[in-house]
Design a protein around this motif. Structure first.
Motif: not given
Length: 166
Positions: A8-9, A14-20, A63-74
């Protein structure tokens, strides 16, 4: 295979931005091919991410928060799982990627070559080399130097005392 990192740009947290930043920075530093997908400015990205995070990985509010990581659809995981994989040095398997040649990859305990005493091959070899180097390095000479230095200091002190008494 491309790694997708949902961020989420315009996050106010701040915590979410640091994790991203940590996830993106790590992927860039390790030259892992990825796409950064913004969920704040693109409703399709947000919807896709929310629908594809497995139910057991979603927080209580759903509601999952970013960052969320996928490998293509996985689905690979969220920041906490990414961080754990990084700490355990299993990031390539976490991302579903083949480690590049020459990269340091920790073997699982079953794969690690161990010696009868329980030491791992590399550890036992390096500690044995360290012992040999210490023996060859002449640590005794260092001890002799400090003994002779002590004698010189004692003689200097005696001479000073004799001059003071005279």
């Amino acid at each position: 295979m491309v790694i997708k990192v949902f961020v989420a740009t315009s996050s106010g947290s701040i915590a979410i931005r640091k994790k991203q930043q940590e996830v993106v920075g790590f992927l860039e530093a390790n030259k892992i091919d990825f796409k950064e997908l913004d969920i704040a400015g693109d409703e399709d990205n947000r919807r896709w991410m929310r629908e594809n995070v497995p139910g057991e990985k979603k927080p209580q509010n759903g509601i999952p928060l970013p960052p969320q990581i996928f490998n293509e659809e996985q689905y690979c995981g969220d920041f906490d799982s990414f961080f754990s994989a990084k700490e355990e040095n299993i990031i390539y398997s976490f991302l579903g990627l083949t480690p590049p040649p020459g990269s340091k990859v920790t073997k699982s305990p079953d794969e690690a070559s161990s010696l009868p005493n329980g030491d791992l091959m590399g550890e036992a070899q390096s500690s044995a080399e360290g012992t040999e180097k210490a023996e060859e390095g002449g640590d005794e000479d260092v001890g002799s130097l400090s003994e002779s230095q002590e004698k010189n200091e004692e003689e200097g002190e005696r001479a000073t005392e004799e001059k003071t008494q005279a």
